[in-house]
Design a protein around this motif. Structure first.
Motif, PDB file in Angstrom:
ATOM      1  N   SER A 164     -33.647  43.817   6.780  1.00 44.02           N
ATOM      2  CA  SER A 164     -32.943  44.434   7.837  1.00 44.02           C
ATOM      3  C   SER A 164     -32.855  43.788   9.193  1.00 44.02           C
ATOM      4  O   SER A 164     -31.964  43.711   9.700  1.00 44.02           O
ATOM      5  N   SER A 165     -33.852  42.756   9.526  1.00 44.86           N
ATOM      6  CA  SER A 165     -33.850  42.231  10.529  1.00 44.86           C
ATOM      7  C   SER A 165     -32.856  41.079  10.578  1.00 44.86           C
ATOM      8  O   SER A 165     -31.988  41.043  11.681  1.00 44.86           O
ATOM      9  N   LEU A 172     -27.157  48.105  19.057  1.00 48.20           N
ATOM     10  CA  LEU A 172     -27.397  48.065  17.720  1.00 48.20           C
ATOM     11  C   LEU A 172     -28.819  48.367  17.844  1.00 48.20           C
ATOM     12  O   LEU A 172     -29.993  47.880  18.472  1.00 48.20           O
ATOM     13  N   TRP A 173     -29.431  49.297  16.906  1.00 46.32           N
ATOM     14  CA  TRP A 173     -30.721  49.720  16.602  1.00 46.32           C
ATOM     15  C   TRP A 173     -31.260  49.614  15.106  1.00 46.32           C
ATOM     16  O   TRP A 173     -30.374  49.805  14.104  1.00 46.32           O
ATOM     17  N   SER A 174     -32.353  49.050  15.037  1.00 43.08           N
ATOM     18  CA  SER A 174     -33.179  48.847  13.712  1.00 43.08           C
ATOM     19  C   SER A 174     -33.877  50.290  13.453  1.00 43.08           C
ATOM     20  O   SER A 174     -34.861  50.402  14.067  1.00 43.08           O
ATOM     21  N   LEU A 175     -33.399  51.316  12.748  1.00 44.27           N
ATOM     22  CA  LEU A 175     -34.313  52.455  12.759  1.00 44.27           C
ATOM     23  C   LEU A 175     -35.064  52.672  11.572  1.00 44.27           C
ATOM     24  O   LEU A 175     -35.861  53.723  11.625  1.00 44.27           O
ATOM     25  N   GLY A 176     -35.176  51.602  10.707  1.00 37.34           N
ATOM     26  CA  GLY A 176     -36.070  51.932   9.521  1.00 37.34           C
ATOM     27  C   GLY A 176     -35.767  53.056   8.784  1.00 37.34           C
ATOM     28  O   GLY A 176     -34.238  53.041   8.692  1.00 37.34           O
ATOM     29  N   ASP A 177     -36.288  53.611   7.967  1.00 34.86           N
ATOM     30  CA  ASP A 177     -36.037  54.896   6.954  1.00 34.86           C
ATOM     31  C   ASP A 177     -36.354  56.324   7.424  1.00 34.86           C
ATOM     32  O   ASP A 177     -35.970  57.194   7.044  1.00 34.86           O
ATOM     33  N   VAL A 180     -35.823  52.978  -0.613  1.00 27.57           N
ATOM     34  CA  VAL A 180     -35.295  53.807   0.534  1.00 27.57           C
ATOM     35  C   VAL A 180     -34.797  52.834   1.457  1.00 27.57           C
ATOM     36  O   VAL A 180     -35.563  52.128   1.941  1.00 27.57           O
ATOM     37  N   PRO A 181     -33.554  52.762   1.806  1.00 26.68           N
ATOM     38  CA  PRO A 181     -32.835  51.780   2.715  1.00 26.68           C
ATOM     39  C   PRO A 181     -33.316  51.957   4.147  1.00 26.68           C
ATOM     40  O   PRO A 181     -33.652  53.229   4.513  1.00 26.68           O
ATOM     41  N   HIS A 182     -33.355  50.838   4.722  1.00 18.97           N
ATOM     42  CA  HIS A 182     -33.539  50.947   6.121  1.00 18.97           C
ATOM     43  C   HIS A 182     -32.128  51.101   6.965  1.00 18.97           C
ATOM     44  O   HIS A 182     -31.063  50.675   6.119  1.00 18.97           O
ATOM     45  N   VAL A 183     -32.114  51.700   7.945  1.00 21.18           N
ATOM     46  CA  VAL A 183     -30.664  51.807   8.507  1.00 21.18           C
ATOM     47  C   VAL A 183     -30.722  51.127   9.796  1.00 21.18           C
ATOM     48  O   VAL A 183     -31.685  50.868  10.641  1.00 21.18           O
ATOM     49  N   ILE A 184     -29.555  50.530   9.994  1.00 23.00           N
ATOM     50  CA  ILE A 184     -28.860  49.870  11.405  1.00 23.00           C
ATOM     51  C   ILE A 184     -27.857  50.642  11.742  1.00 23.00           C
ATOM     52  O   ILE A 184     -26.832  50.690  11.368  1.00 23.00           O
ATOM     53  N   SER A 185     -28.137  51.050  13.147  1.00 26.79           N
ATOM     54  CA  SER A 185     -26.963  51.791  13.841  1.00 26.79           C
ATOM     55  C   SER A 185     -26.072  50.905  14.884  1.00 26.79           C
ATOM     56  O   SER A 185     -26.958  50.317  15.636  1.00 26.79           O
TER      57      SER A 185
END
Length: 476
Positions: free
Chosen positions: A235-236, A294-299, A323-328
């Motif tokens: 994700s990073s 841009l946000w790294s929101l985890g799951d 379970v995927p992590h979410v990047i918005s």
């Protein structure tokens, strides 16, 4: 009429989340029982306009005044201070024909850059209003007439009024404040598209409402959104990838790319469970403003949306199921319009033939974003015949997907110098002038906005010349 959906309404005398119109109406109602209902609404709207004016006054520099006046004069925004204030703070305003075309071009290029960048990105469309759902922080639409009638019922006690207001709000229609939730809700149905394999993304553009500073009333904004689902272990890296991608895109269409930059969001500003944030910002005369965040929101957001269905959320990450992590990635298109307008405005000083110093204002918008590619005008000659030639060229340009300004329809005589000033301020790429000589030889003049050089070419060559120019600019 909008109001925030909260579990409990606050007293108007306290610092609470009551809508500006509701707040103003209640205060006036309690103090003066005989004020007409229409006056209550006008007073509330006047308070809203005053807040808009007070907030934006600090950013009215000379450059801002020049640009806003040009935008009004040259059909980018509708006249009126309220439209200028909305645009300056990144909210939707009353657009003119050129402003609408510029916004459309930006949206189209954003969509092409995101959808066309990777095979795993899919477009979606979600409703901007929702019936019968309760979500904290959502704005709601209620009938202003019903609210006005309720607030003028003298026999109601304070508790009864609050209860009826609560019922009215609960029965209202929720409107979205972001595009993230819609993408999260469509995550599970989209899994079949990718055979439950990471990563993939869902993209959308559309109207949303956001909190306006100091007024309590919502602003209407056009947002762009990419929600990227990826492995927790990558994700990073994906956040860095999309940050570079988006910064490169904004700079691609800029006259001054250095005005666009990228910066990490401070830890104390992180919210909604985000572990990291990145802003793509533009340097306006009053300071830096974010164009995309841009946000790294985890799951956490995904699990909250699909409660109790963790197995259904899992995707393949190599041999593992996770379970995927979410990047918005969320962009404000209105602020993007304003950034490109500021970035493209050039004020060039020159000395004319009579040794007079003149300042030439030009909107040097990128050829892909420019709302009008060609302006068609007539010189001296047989008016009827020249107009027929213009109409034939207009049809040919439009069939080729090239936007045209029909200057030949103007009935007031205008000098070529005045026309050049007008079209430069409109950001028109090329001015084509058809005159008497065109009827005899087929030759005409084509003036470039960026170089001011006038070229003579045959009428049959103009369309291909303009098409090649735009295609070359797109591929740079």
């Amino acid at each position: 009429m909008f109001a925030r959906n909260k579990k409990k309404l606050s007293s108007p005398t306290k610092k609470g989340p009551i809508n500006m119109l509701s707040f103003c109406v209640r205060r006036i109602n309690f103090r003066s029982e005989n004020v007409p209902k229409i006056l209550l609404c006008r007073l509330a709207f006047a308070a809203f306009q005053h807040s808009c004016t007070a907030r934006s006054g600090a950013v009215d520099s000379d450059d801002t005044k020049t640009l806003m006046q040009l935008c009004t004069d040259r059909y980018y925004i509708a006249s009126g201070e309220i439209n200028r204030h909305f645009l300056q703070r990144g909210a939707s305003c009353g657009y003119g024909p050129l402003g609408m075309e510029l916004r459309k071009n930006i949206l189209e290029q954003w969509w092409n850059s995101v959808i066309g960048s990777r095979a795993e990105v899919f477009g979606i469309s979600t409703l901007h209003t929702t019936m019968g759902t309760e979500r904290n922080g959502r704005w709601k639409i209620v009938d202003a007439e019903n609210l006005s009638q309720l607030l003028t019922q003298k026999e109601l006690s304070k508790d009864q009024l609050l209860q009826k207001l609560q019922t009215l709000l609960q029965n209202g229609t929720s409107v979205r404040t972001s595009l993230l939730q819609g993408a999260l809700e469509q995550y599970v149905p989209s899994l079949e598209l990718v055979n439950r394999k990471l990563p993939f993304g869902l993209a959308e553009t559309g109207m949303c409402f956001k909190q306006s500073d100091g007024t309590g009333c919502p602003d209407e904004v056009t947002l762009s959104s990419l929600v990227w689902f990826c492995s927790p272990r990558t994700s990073s890296q994906w956040l860095d990838y999309w940050a570079r991608h988006r910064l490169h895109w904004w700079k691609k269409f800029a006259q001054g790319p250095s005005d666009f930059s990228c910066s990490d969001v401070a830890e104390e500003a992180l919210g909604n469970g985000a572990t990291r944030g990145v802003n793509i910002v533009y340097s306006f005369p009053w300071g830096l403003e974010p164009l995309e965040t841009l946000w790294s929101l985890g799951d956490a957001e995904l699990l909250q949306t699909h409660k109790g269905t963790r197995p259904k959320l899992q995707c393949r990450d190599g041999r593992k199921s996770v379970v995927p992590h979410v990047i918005s990635v969320t962009g404000n298109i209105e602020r993007g319009v304003l950034a490109y307008l500021y970035n493209s405005l050039q004020q060039v000083k020159k000395i004319d033939s009579k040794q007079r110093l003149k300042q030439r204002k030009v909107l040097k918008l990128h050829p892909i974003l420019a709302p009008v590619k060609v302006a068609l005008d007539m010189g001296r000659g047989a008016t009827v015949e020249l107009r027929q030639v213009c109409e034939g060229m207009l049809k040919e340009f439009l069939e080729g997907g090239i936007s045209v300004w029909p200057g030949y329809l103007e009935t007031m005589p205008t000098s070529m110098e005045q026309l050049n000033i007008k079209y430069d301020e409109m950001g028109v790429l090329f001015t084509v002038v058809i005159n008497d000589g065109t009827l005899e030889s087929g030759l005409l003049q084509v003036r470039s906005r960026d170089t001011t050089i006038k070229e003579t070419m045959h009428i049959s060559e103009v369309k291909n010349f303009v098409s090649r120019y735009i295609s070359a600019a797109e591929n740079i």
